[in-house]
Each structure stands twice: as C-alpha cells, then as structure tokens.
Scaffold this active site. Structure first.
Site, PDB file in Angstrom:
ATOM      1  N   LYS A  35       1.185  -1.222   0.334  1.00  0.00           N
ATOM      2  CA  LYS A  35       0.083  -0.320   0.066  1.00  0.00           C
ATOM      3  C   LYS A  35       0.859   1.182  -0.334  1.00  0.00           C
ATOM      4  CE  LYS A  35      -4.298  -0.624   2.159  1.00  0.00           C
ATOM      5  NZ  LYS A  35      -4.924  -0.437   3.075  1.00  0.00           N
ATOM      6  N   THR A  86     -11.651  -1.249  13.018  1.00  0.00           N
ATOM      7  CA  THR A  86     -11.871  -2.056  13.879  1.00  0.00           C
ATOM      8  C   THR A  86     -13.235  -3.093  13.719  1.00  0.00           C
ATOM      9  OG1 THR A  86     -13.560  -0.264  14.091  1.00  0.00           O
ATOM     10  CG2 THR A  86     -11.552   0.002  15.809  1.00  0.00           C
ATOM     11  N   THR A 122     -13.946   3.970  15.101  1.00  0.00           N
ATOM     12  CA  THR A 122     -14.828   4.002  15.686  1.00  0.00           C
ATOM     13  C   THR A 122     -14.631   3.259  16.905  1.00  0.00           C
ATOM     14  OG1 THR A 122     -15.839   4.742  13.738  1.00  0.00           O
ATOM     15  CG2 THR A 122     -17.306   3.272  14.965  1.00  0.00           C
ATOM     16  N   PHE A 152     -17.443  10.837  10.309  1.00  0.00           N
ATOM     17  CA  PHE A 152     -18.265  11.061   9.367  1.00  0.00           C
ATOM     18  C   PHE A 152     -18.695  10.905   8.345  1.00  0.00           C
ATOM     19  CE2 PHE A 152     -18.337  13.449  14.054  1.00  0.00           C
ATOM     20  CZ  PHE A 152     -19.187  12.580  14.377  1.00  0.00           C
ATOM     21  N   CYS A 263     -19.230  -0.366   7.712  1.00  0.00           N
ATOM     22  CA  CYS A 263     -19.413   0.680   9.305  1.00  0.00           C
ATOM     23  C   CYS A 263     -21.025   0.345   9.746  1.00  0.00           C
ATOM     24  CB  CYS A 263     -19.671   2.615   8.709  1.00  0.00           C
ATOM     25  SG  CYS A 263     -17.748   2.341   8.485  1.00  0.00           S
TER      26      CYS A 263
END
Ligand code: NAD
Ligand code: UGA
Length: 435
Positions: A35, A86, A122, A152, A263
C-alpha cells in the site's frame, strides 16, 4: 504542525491528505508495504473520487508522505491519529480492537515531547482510556494526552465530507489536547464548522449513536417500502412527505436492498454489544439490524418472483456490486449475500461494476461472470437487477439492453427507473416500495 496518521485506509488516507491540504505536515503510516509502495509511486490503493489529485498536490508541496516506519516519525509528531480498522470480532459481534491496541503499543516507546494521541477509528466507549493505559504501561514517562475525534465521512464523497462536515467532534480531557485539535481543525472552524468538545466517552458514543440512527432511518423506510407494496402506496412519495417535516428530514430515507458497507453493519452490531456489556437495552438498533437482514431476504424473493418463481436455469445480469456508488469497497455489500443465494438456487450471474469487480472477485463464488459493461452483462439474461445506483446505470439505452436479453425483465433495487419508462421498452418492471 506535525501529524502522523496510523492506517492508510479509507479514513486515514483521506483525513491525512485533507490535514495536509490544511497546511499540516502529515506522514501516513501503514503496516502493508504494498500500500505504501503504491502510494509512493502515485498509485491509489482505493478508489475514492478526487483522492489521487489531492494526494499528488500535497506530496508535491512536501506536506504529505507515506511510510511503513512508524518509529521514525512518532518522535516528531504533535498529534498521532489512530485510523486503523475496527472490524467485527469473530464470534461475538464486539468491535475488534486488536489493531488499535497494537498501534498504541507500537508508538508508545518512541514518544518524545508532548503529543496528543487521537482515536479516529470508530471505537467502543472506554477505548481512549485503554489506549492511555497501554501507552503509559509501555512508556511511563511519556508526556501525552489521549483524545477521541470520530470521523463522519462517507465513502464516495469522502473528501467533500471531510472538508465540509456538519460538525467536528473532539473528546478531550485536557485544555492542551483541545487546543492542539482546535488548531489543526482551524481552517474548518474559519468556515464556521461547529467544533463540539465533549468528554472522551461522549465523543466515542456520538459516533456509534450517529451511525446507528442513520441505519434505523434506512431500516424504517425499507420496512415502509414493504408496507407500500402491500397497500398500493409509493414509498418515494411517502419518504418525500415525511421528509418535508423538518423534524424528520428527507435524507437517508431511500429504500434499497438493505444497508451495507464497512460501517453500518458492524457499528450497529457493536453498539448492541456495548449496551449489553453495560446492562442497557438497545432494542431499536437490534430491530434495525433484523429489518436489514429481512430486507436482503425480501430482495431475493423479489428477484425470484420476477424470474417466474424459480432461479433454476436462469441468467441474471447484475449491475453494481459495491455497497454504494463511487467506491470499490465490497465490505458487507448486499451483493455478497444476494448473489450467492441466487446461485445456490441455480441462477447464472453476469455482473458488472464500474470499480468494484476486482475487490468482489475473491468474495463472490466462483462462476460469477464479470462483464465489461452493462450491455455485455445483459447478453442472454432473463432478468436485469440494478443493485447499485452508479451514474453509469441511470441512463441506459433500454431498447439496446432489452434487445440483448432473453426476457425483458428488470428488478430495480434502487428505484432509478419507473414502470412507465421501462414498459415503453417492453420491460416487466419491479422496484422497491412502489405498489
Ligand atoms: P481500512 O481497512 O480501509 O484501513 C485501515 C488501515 O489500517 C489498513 O490499511 C491497515 O493495513 C492499517 N493498519 C492496521 N493496523 C495497523 C498498524 N498497527 N499500523 C499501521 N497501519 C495499520 O479501514 P477504514 O475504512 O479506513 O476504517 C478505519 C476506521 O475508521 C474504522 O474504525 C472505521 O469504522 C472508521 N470509519 C470508517 C469510515 C469509512 O467510510 N470507511 C468512515 C468513518 C469512520
Ligand atoms: C456511513 C455514514 O453515512 C458516515 O457518516 C460514516 O462516517 C460512515 O458510515 C462510517 O462510519 O464508516 P458509508 O457507509 O460510507 O457512510 O455510506 P452511506 O452513504 O452512509 O451508505 C451506507 C449504506 O446505506 C449503503 O449501503 C447505502 O446504499 C445505504 N443507504 C444509504 C440506503 O439504503 N438508503 C439511504 O437513504 C442511504
């Protein structure tokens, strides 16, 4: 201001590049060498509109760099962001914090001078305090504060969401950490973006509560769409009429094949586990999760019905694989549960997605045919299923596509066409919630 961003994924890469655009000196660090090598040669590891130009501009200005060497950059940093994944922990639905804790452990010994360690991932309530404990354990003399700064942004609109957020939330416990974060976000504050400072726990919970509330909204309208079909109402009109009430708002009331992505599915589940752990109830969120699974199942039935009651021996052209347009992210995409189920019952799938086919290939069963475009996918198909509302599918030449198909049947899971337009080209048309 020197910033280290740990994790160069959807959030780390976008936030890091945007902070560089604000004028900070940013190094994005990742453990995946390919990456970082790709980024260092100007190749984006993900598809996110506008990201390549943003990265190139800030690299050229000397404000943005990429590295696998965390130790080399921690010492210089004023702020270190944790933007690692996460995901759902296997087996119990909790958020898996192993990447967050590993990053905290890895950075701890290299801290020099005052540093703010900021959770952007998160994370469940209490994680910032655990990060603090881990760092203290590995470097008792370090001069640092922890903070929570949930993100967000939405994929596909990530840069503009980051640059024009409705709010920035910072969970802090010291004036020094608050001042550092306010200074970093100053360019947004100058544009009158509200910055809400709270304690650590509130900031962590604001993120889960926001995602869960949006998921509830989607599941609500998806259930209404089922009712609309049964009573002869039009869910588009119902959503519009509801949304005109400013207390409700019209956003996130689009019915579809169920919410997916990296998410909502994992965060709604994690919120129920957080509530459970603390003896609180989360019935509304649990119902939204159940309704989402039911919506996907209902879409399979809808496709089966359009195929005349059975998938056996039928060919289905699927347009769109990603969980939403303008991304190559396949995490929890509705296609991942709907397609295998059709195939199990004997359907042959011919699929197209403008960006996500490479990511989809290892996640979908062998035997899916990947096509060069919508017209190729439609070749010999018994039904055309619109799974993701990419712009490229909004203006199809229905005559041409119908001409390529064995039967003119369209199942529009995103309501981008209407029965009348489809009928003009001889299509039998079904959609979501338009009775
Ligand atoms: P991602 O999987 O795209 O990226 C995470 C990156 O972290 C990967 O590149 C991984 O290699 C790297 N990583 C893991 N451990 C590392 C370590 N110890 N050191 C350095 N790098 C490490 O994930 P994402 O979608 O960017 O999400 C990151 C977090 O942000 C999650 O908590 C997610 O819930 C949250 N979030 C995501 C979005 C979104 O739209 N994707 C939006 C808001 C919040
Ligand atoms: C979502 C939130 O919108 C972001 O605010 C948040 O930061 C992010 O999750 C996160 O925490 O990762 P994202 O998953 O990128 O962003 O995409 P959305 O646009 O929210 O869509 C999520 C899913 O809901 C998609 O499958 C989409 O098709 C579906 N959706 C969305 C609907 O079915 N109807 C709608 O009205 C809106």
């Amino acid at each position: 201001m020197k910033v280290v961003m740990i994790g160069a994924g959807y959030v780390g890469l976008v936030s890091g590049s945007c902070f560089a655009e604000f004028g900070a000196d940013v190094v994005c660090v990742d453990v995946v060498r390919e990456k970082i090598d790709a980024l260092n040669s100007g190749v984006m590891p993900i598809y996110e509109p506008g990201l390549d130009a943003l990265v190139a501009r800030n690299v050229a200005a000397g404000r943005l760099a990429f590295s696998t060497d965390l130790a080399a950059h921690v010492g210089d940093a004023d702020l270190i962001f944790l933007a690692v994944g996460t995901p759902t922990r296997r087996g119990d639905g909790h958020a898996d914090l192993k990447y967050v804790y590993a990053a905290a452990e890895a950075l701890a010994p290299h801290l020099t001078g005052y540093t703010v360690i900021v959770d952007k991932s998160t994370v469940p309530v209490g994680t910032a305090r655990e990060v603090e404990r881990i760092i203290r354990q590995h470097n008792p003399d370090a001069d640092f504060d922890v903070a929570s700064n949930p993100e967000f942004l939405r994929e596909g609109a990530a840069i503009s969401d980051f640059m024009h957020p409705d709010r920035v939330v910072i969970g802090v416990e010291s004036e020094r950490a608050e001042a550092a974060l306010r200074a970093l976000y100053r360019p947004l504050n100058l544009r009158e973006t509200p910055i809400l400072a709270t304690n650590l726990e509130s900031a962590e919970l604001i993120k889960y509560a926001s995602n869960a509330f949006l998921a509830v909204k989607i599941s609500f309208i998806n259930e209404m769409s089922d009712l609309c079909e049964r009573v002869g109402a039009d869910v588009q009109a119902v959503a519009k009429g509801m949304g005109m009430d400013r207390r409700i708002g019209g956003k996130f009331l689009h019915p579809g094949p169920g919410y997916g992505g990296s998410c909502f599915p994992k965060d709604t589940l994690a919120l129920t586990r957080i509530a459970q752990e603390h003896g609180a109830s989360s019935r509304v969120v649990s119902a939204a999760i159940e309704a989402n699974a039911a919506q996907k199942a209902r879409m399979i039935q809808k496709i089966r019905k359009a195929l005349g009651g059975s998938e056996g021996g039928k060919t289905v052209a699927v347009l769109g694989l990603a969980f939403k347009p303008e991304t190559d992210d396949m995490r929890d995409a509705p296609a991942l549960s709907i397609l295998p189920s059709l195939m199990e019952k004997g359907a042959t799938i011919r699929a197209h997605d403008p960006q996500a086919m490479e990511a989809a290939r290892p996640l979908l069963p062998d035997g899916v045919g990947y096509c060069d475009g919508p017209y190729e996918a439609a070749q010999g198909a018994d039904a055309l299923v619109l799974m993701t509302e990419w712009n490229a599918y909004r203006n199809l030449d229905l005559e041409r596509i119908g001409g390529a198909m064995r039967q003119r049947v369209m199942v529009d899971l995103r309501n981008i066409y209407d029965a009348e337009t489809a009928a003009k080209s001889g299509f039998r048309y079904s959609s979501v919630g338009r009775g």
